[in-house]
Write an enzyme that holds these catalytic residues in place. Sequence first.
Site, PDB file in Angstrom:
ATOM      1  CB  THR A 136      -0.892  -0.008   1.265  1.00  0.00           C
ATOM      2  OG1 THR A 136      -1.460   1.275   1.465  1.00  0.00           O
ATOM      3  CG2 THR A 136      -0.089  -0.346   2.518  1.00  0.00           C
ATOM      4  CG  ASP A 137      -1.155   4.989  -1.013  1.00  0.00           C
ATOM      5  OD1 ASP A 137      -1.728   4.368  -0.101  1.00  0.00           O
ATOM      6  OD2 ASP A 137      -1.741   5.866  -1.687  1.00  0.00           O
ATOM      7  CD  GLU A 138      -3.585   3.427   4.137  1.00  0.00           C
ATOM      8  OE1 GLU A 138      -3.536   3.443   5.373  1.00  0.00           O
ATOM      9  OE2 GLU A 138      -4.627   3.180   3.497  1.00  0.00           O
ATOM     10  CE1 TYR A 162      -3.280  -2.602   5.751  1.00  0.00           C
ATOM     11  CE2 TYR A 162      -3.309  -0.255   5.214  1.00  0.00           C
ATOM     12  CZ  TYR A 162      -3.291  -1.583   4.809  1.00  0.00           C
ATOM     13  OH  TYR A 162      -3.287  -1.888   3.466  1.00  0.00           O
ATOM     14  CE  LYS A 166       0.191  -4.588   3.055  1.00  0.00           C
ATOM     15  NZ  LYS A 166      -0.152  -5.945   2.527  1.00  0.00           N
TER      16      LYS A 166
HETATM   17  P1  NAD Z   1      -9.447  -7.451   2.460  1.00  0.00           P
HETATM   18  O1  NAD Z   1      -9.395  -7.161   3.921  1.00  0.00           O
HETATM   19  O2  NAD Z   1     -10.712  -7.194   1.706  1.00  0.00           O
HETATM   20  O3  NAD Z   1      -9.052  -8.978   2.186  1.00  0.00           O
HETATM   21  C1  NAD Z   1      -8.033  -9.634   2.888  1.00  0.00           C
HETATM   22  C2  NAD Z   1      -8.202 -11.129   2.659  1.00  0.00           C
HETATM   23  O4  NAD Z   1      -7.134 -11.798   3.346  1.00  0.00           O
HETATM   24  C3  NAD Z   1      -9.515 -11.694   3.196  1.00  0.00           C
HETATM   25  O5  NAD Z   1     -10.102 -12.547   2.250  1.00  0.00           O
HETATM   26  C4  NAD Z   1      -9.090 -12.451   4.449  1.00  0.00           C
HETATM   27  O6  NAD Z   1      -9.938 -13.562   4.730  1.00  0.00           O
HETATM   28  C5  NAD Z   1      -7.688 -12.889   4.058  1.00  0.00           C
HETATM   29  N1  NAD Z   1      -6.840 -13.132   5.233  1.00  0.00           N
HETATM   30  C6  NAD Z   1      -6.690 -12.346   6.332  1.00  0.00           C
HETATM   31  N2  NAD Z   1      -5.840 -12.906   7.208  1.00  0.00           N
HETATM   32  C7  NAD Z   1      -5.437 -14.079   6.656  1.00  0.00           C
HETATM   33  C8  NAD Z   1      -4.541 -15.098   7.062  1.00  0.00           C
HETATM   34  N3  NAD Z   1      -3.905 -15.042   8.255  1.00  0.00           N
HETATM   35  N4  NAD Z   1      -4.338 -16.154   6.234  1.00  0.00           N
HETATM   36  C9  NAD Z   1      -4.987 -16.228   5.025  1.00  0.00           C
HETATM   37  N5  NAD Z   1      -5.855 -15.297   4.611  1.00  0.00           N
HETATM   38  C10 NAD Z   1      -6.064 -14.223   5.397  1.00  0.00           C
HETATM   39  O7  NAD Z   1      -8.230  -6.624   1.858  1.00  0.00           O
HETATM   40  P2  NAD Z   1      -8.075  -5.957   0.409  1.00  0.00           P
HETATM   41  O8  NAD Z   1      -8.614  -4.588   0.460  1.00  0.00           O
HETATM   42  O9  NAD Z   1      -8.545  -6.904  -0.612  1.00  0.00           O
HETATM   43  O10 NAD Z   1      -6.487  -5.831   0.338  1.00  0.00           O
HETATM   44  C11 NAD Z   1      -5.688  -6.908  -0.193  1.00  0.00           C
HETATM   45  C12 NAD Z   1      -4.226  -6.511  -0.123  1.00  0.00           C
HETATM   46  O11 NAD Z   1      -4.021  -5.307  -0.852  1.00  0.00           O
HETATM   47  C13 NAD Z   1      -3.737  -6.234   1.301  1.00  0.00           C
HETATM   48  O12 NAD Z   1      -2.436  -6.750   1.420  1.00  0.00           O
HETATM   49  C14 NAD Z   1      -3.728  -4.709   1.385  1.00  0.00           C
HETATM   50  O13 NAD Z   1      -2.740  -4.265   2.291  1.00  0.00           O
HETATM   51  C15 NAD Z   1      -3.385  -4.341  -0.040  1.00  0.00           C
HETATM   52  N6  NAD Z   1      -3.892  -3.021  -0.492  1.00  0.00           N
HETATM   53  C16 NAD Z   1      -5.219  -2.698  -0.326  1.00  0.00           C
HETATM   54  C17 NAD Z   1      -5.681  -1.471  -0.803  1.00  0.00           C
HETATM   55  C18 NAD Z   1      -7.129  -1.082  -0.674  1.00  0.00           C
HETATM   56  O14 NAD Z   1      -7.497   0.056  -1.034  1.00  0.00           O
HETATM   57  N7  NAD Z   1      -8.030  -1.955  -0.239  1.00  0.00           N
HETATM   58  C19 NAD Z   1      -4.792  -0.583  -1.426  1.00  0.00           C
HETATM   59  C20 NAD Z   1      -3.447  -0.960  -1.578  1.00  0.00           C
HETATM   60  C21 NAD Z   1      -3.010  -2.185  -1.106  1.00  0.00           C
HETATM   61  P1  TYD Z   2     -10.781   3.929   4.260  1.00  0.00           P
HETATM   62  O1  TYD Z   2     -11.734   3.449   3.211  1.00  0.00           O
HETATM   63  O2  TYD Z   2     -10.877   3.342   5.648  1.00  0.00           O
HETATM   64  O3  TYD Z   2      -9.312   3.812   3.671  1.00  0.00           O
HETATM   65  P2  TYD Z   2      -7.879   4.355   4.270  1.00  0.00           P
HETATM   66  O4  TYD Z   2      -8.059   4.870   5.642  1.00  0.00           O
HETATM   67  O5  TYD Z   2      -7.068   3.112   4.226  1.00  0.00           O
HETATM   68  O6  TYD Z   2      -7.427   5.427   3.315  1.00  0.00           O
HETATM   69  O7  TYD Z   2     -10.989   5.495   4.398  1.00  0.00           O
HETATM   70  C1  TYD Z   2     -10.773   6.355   3.302  1.00  0.00           C
HETATM   71  C2  TYD Z   2     -10.884   7.774   3.814  1.00  0.00           C
HETATM   72  O8  TYD Z   2     -12.243   7.999   4.245  1.00  0.00           O
HETATM   73  C3  TYD Z   2     -10.007   8.048   5.032  1.00  0.00           C
HETATM   74  O9  TYD Z   2      -9.506   9.375   4.939  1.00  0.00           O
HETATM   75  C4  TYD Z   2     -10.971   7.925   6.206  1.00  0.00           C
HETATM   76  C5  TYD Z   2     -12.281   8.399   5.615  1.00  0.00           C
HETATM   77  N1  TYD Z   2     -13.518   7.805   6.214  1.00  0.00           N
HETATM   78  C6  TYD Z   2     -14.549   8.642   6.661  1.00  0.00           C
HETATM   79  O10 TYD Z   2     -14.458   9.894   6.587  1.00  0.00           O
HETATM   80  N2  TYD Z   2     -15.673   8.064   7.203  1.00  0.00           N
HETATM   81  C7  TYD Z   2     -15.807   6.705   7.330  1.00  0.00           C
HETATM   82  O11 TYD Z   2     -16.842   6.233   7.873  1.00  0.00           O
HETATM   83  C8  TYD Z   2     -14.742   5.853   6.834  1.00  0.00           C
HETATM   84  C9  TYD Z   2     -14.844   4.363   6.942  1.00  0.00           C
HETATM   85  C10 TYD Z   2     -13.623   6.466   6.287  1.00  0.00           C
END
Ligand code: NAD
Ligand code: TYD
Length: 357
Positions: A136-138, A162, A166
């Site tokens: 992630t970019d975070e 988080y 990461k």
């Molecule tokens: P998500 O939370 O929707 O899915 C995570 C999945 O991992 C779930 O299916 C969960 O059951 C599985 N999981 C959790 N713990 C586990 C374990 N111990 N063993 C096996 N499986 C396990 O997450 P997402 O949003 O799909 O993100 C997927 C990846 O992409 C993550 O690594 C996250 O850091 C990265 N990422 C997410 C975003 C975003 O915007 N959602 C952006 C950049 C990077």
């Molecule tokens: P989120 O989807 O949790 O992603 P991240 O924190 O990983 O960027 O949140 C996106 C943005 O939206 C973040 O700045 C927090 C904000 N947010 C709200 O303002 N209200 C909400 O109820 C949630 C879940 C997020």
Amino acid sequence: MTILVTGGAGFIGSNFVLDWFADAATAGETVVNLDALTYAGNAANLASLEGDARHVFVHGDICDRALLDSLLAQHRPRAIVHFAAESHVDRSIHGPGEFMRTNVTGTFTLLEAARGHWSALPDDERARFRFHHVSTDEVYGSLAPAAPAFTETHAYEPNSPYSASKAASDHLVRAWHHTYGLPVLTTNCSNNYGPYHFPEKLIPLMIVNALAGKPLPIYGDGLQVRDWLYVSDHCSAIRTVLARGRVGETYNVGGWNEKPNREIVHTICALLDELRPDPAGPYTRLITHVTDRPGHDRRYAIDARKIERELGWRPAETFDSGIRKTVRWYLEHADWVAGVQSGSYRDWIRTHYGNAP
Ligand code: NAD
Ligand code: TYD
């Protein structure tokens, strides 16, 4: 040929698996999908693959070394694509322990299993093998309003449990390459949105709450900026890096789409006013400002020029086209939404926002 995907029942992982079989270049290749099915994992995301021999679903944990060893020995994947993680910043603030277990110990366990597997492969398979870490970019922390977007050389400055977990996993992946030669690739992507997004994250939460006539909770002033990317663009970026990325490199992936949260919520309200008007009035009437997240990062923005320059990848969707598709998807999948709003979902909403749905 076969790849092993971890976390392929989550939001991005399930989109990745579905897109893998939809892309002619990869459609013939088996996916072994290892997922622990935590609250965020949902086998229903993969329902369309039922009976498809190319998809092998394994319910298990990435911290289980014996299971990893047996899957690698049995399926001999040419690559591992590692999505599995705890991924919600707000949950990491309430309970960081599980983030350390899955994101740090889990990635370590997977790296060790991968190293064992890779080092025993015959030369040609060894040369072809890849470990793709999805990050992630975070990890880069928060940007000032006018600061340049994150490049791959930006300092790591994670601010939440988080992002710290990461960042730790990224460092492990890097070290396994430098120390052991494991052929790794890392992508650091901005915020994703799209189908199958669990409705505790901003965009799906706002759609689902608006349709239920519930408050739309914006944290603080709502001027925090995120760089939004449609999920299928993230999946195509991963396929591109997996196919042609330089081993040991990291690639930033983003949508060139910086937007403040307030604007996102207003856009969703306007789309719902158009597609599912509410006789009670415009959806913006439901917007409420709630207490800000502790340590809330103010701005993320990705400089995605390296992946474009080296690999020719650019996002296909604009924010306008992607958010319209997303809102439509949620309108057409009320059954999916109802299915994920289980007891544990309601418990989370009550714990975090203090108002039971
Ligand atoms: P998500 O939370 O929707 O899915 C995570 C999945 O991992 C779930 O299916 C969960 O059951 C599985 N999981 C959790 N713990 C586990 C374990 N111990 N063993 C096996 N499986 C396990 O997450 P997402 O949003 O799909 O993100 C997927 C990846 O992409 C993550 O690594 C996250 O850091 C990265 N990422 C997410 C975003 C975003 O915007 N959602 C952006 C950049 C990077
Ligand atoms: P989120 O989807 O949790 O992603 P991240 O924190 O990983 O960027 O949140 C996106 C943005 O939206 C973040 O700045 C927090 C904000 N947010 C709200 O303002 N209200 C909400 O109820 C949630 C879940 C997020």
